[in-house]
Design an enzyme around this catalytic site. Structure first.
Site, PDB file in Angstrom:
ATOM      1  CB  THR A 111      -0.951  -0.023   1.222  1.00 46.47           C
ATOM      2  OG1 THR A 111      -1.810   1.126   1.196  1.00 46.47           O
ATOM      3  CG2 THR A 111      -0.170  -0.014   2.533  1.00 46.47           C
ATOM      4  CB  CYS A 112       1.898   3.777  -1.506  1.00 50.42           C
ATOM      5  SG  CYS A 112       0.973   3.751  -3.066  1.00 50.42           S
ATOM      6  N   GLY A 113       0.238   5.907  -0.857  1.00 50.92           N
ATOM      7  CA  GLY A 113      -0.713   7.003  -0.826  1.00 50.92           C
ATOM      8  C   GLY A 113      -1.915   6.773  -1.721  1.00 50.92           C
TER       9      GLY A 113
ATOM     10  N   GLY B  57      -1.686   4.063  -4.390  1.00 50.75           N
ATOM     11  CA  GLY B  57      -1.506   2.824  -5.138  1.00 50.75           C
ATOM     12  C   GLY B  57      -0.394   2.854  -6.163  1.00 50.75           C
TER      13      GLY B  57
ATOM     14  CD1 TRP C 107      -3.414   8.123   4.124  1.00 51.37           C
ATOM     15  CD2 TRP C 107      -3.413   6.096   5.046  1.00 51.37           C
ATOM     16  NE1 TRP C 107      -3.677   8.283   5.466  1.00 51.37           N
ATOM     17  CE2 TRP C 107      -3.685   7.045   6.058  1.00 51.37           C
ATOM     18  CE3 TRP C 107      -3.370   4.740   5.400  1.00 51.37           C
ATOM     19  CZ2 TRP C 107      -3.892   6.695   7.389  1.00 51.37           C
ATOM     20  CZ3 TRP C 107      -3.584   4.391   6.722  1.00 51.37           C
ATOM     21  CH2 TRP C 107      -3.846   5.361   7.699  1.00 51.37           C
TER      22      TRP C 107
END
Length: 287
Positions: free
Chosen positions: A242-244, A246, A271
């Site tokens: 995951t990240c901000g 994708g 996120w």
């Protein structure tokens, strides 16, 4: 493809690509995308200069049109049409690059492979370094790609949705690897998207995408494995990245796949979805 023993099988070198520019069946994709704070625009830079023959994959536009999230994966038909308009076929050998290297190209590498283009690779080093080394650059108005047929078949097992993510957080059935920087992960720094909570999902491990590369190149496999393990990941167990929004989560996916880890998925909403809601648990501080 003769891959050095300590290099990812999913990346190609400058020398490899330089010797194949213009070959039939070799397609080159510029996947550069930037955060507002970086004050760079991928489309504008592509219009000015690019690796000869490259096409531009707009990560803000080749998405699900009805989603309120920034980078939701497109439907099969929409992706097939967009990829075909770029002159791409799922049978091509496709090389994806970005400006700094190992930043946003892995997302498009992941997308193309997830939709069935199994011979897709990331250019090790990035276009900034390519230009600095005096390698071939094309300028002027980019040519219009010759349309192709891209037969898209989404591997749904590669993608984690919101309901699955809720279950993973509750059950701890999979490890969570978060590619955002430490400040955003711990909640010390605000999110770049207004109104979004800071912090991370319960149980997540912080694996900033930047620690997985050196000078725009993916780390050698031994270093890559050590880096992933040092972040607290057990490479014998499932991982969801995951990240901000994708995009940089795919750098972790690339790293995991490179060291032979196959039981991994990417949380597409990331996120932007989790932190943008008010009914999801959020933790601040260290994991």
């Amino acid at each position: 493809m003769n891959t050095p023993p300590d290099q990812s099988p999913f990346v190609v070198s400058f020398d490899w690509l330089k010797s194949r520019i213009g070959e039939t069946g070799i397609k080159i994709v510029d996947a550069s995308w930037y955060l507002p704070a970086q004050k760079r625009d991928g489309a504008t830079e592509f219009a000015a200069s690019r690796i000869p023959g490259a096409v531009f994959f707009n990560q803000d536009k080749i998405v699900a049109p009805d989603s309120d999230l920034p980078h939701t994966i497109a439907a099969e038909a929409d992706f097939a049409r967009a990829a075909g308009e770029l002159g791409l076929s799922e049978t091509d050998t496709i090389v994806v690059y970005d400006g700094p290297g190992m930043f946003t190209a892995p997302r498009v590498w992941w997308l193309l492979r997830t939709f069935g283009a199994g011979n897709t690779y990331v250019l090790d080093g990035g276009f900034d370094a390519w230009k600095a080394q005096g390698l071939p650059v094309e300028t002027g108005t980019p040519a219009t790609p010759s349309p192709a047929r891209f037969n898209a078949m989404l591997n749904r097992q590669a993608v984690t949705g919101f309901d699955q993510m809720v279950s993973i957080v509750e059950s701890r059935s999979s490890q969570i690897a978060d590619a955002r920087g430490p400040g955003r992960f711990t909640g010390v720094e605000p999110e770049p998207r207004e109104g979004m909570r800071s912090g991370h999902m319960p149980g997540a491990r912080n694996v900033p995408f930047s620690v997985l590369s050196e000078a725009g190149k993916l780390k050698p496999l031994k270093k890559l494995r050590l880096t992933l393990e040092a972040a607290g990941l057990d490479l014998d167990k499932p991982v969801v990245t995951t990240c901000g929004s994708g995009v940089t989560a795919a750098v972790i996916t690339l790293a995991l796949q490179s060291v032979g880890h196959r039981d991994n998925t990417l949380y597409d909403g990331s996120w932007s979805e989790w932190g943008g809601r008010d009914d999801t648990p959020v933790v601040t501080g260290e994991a």
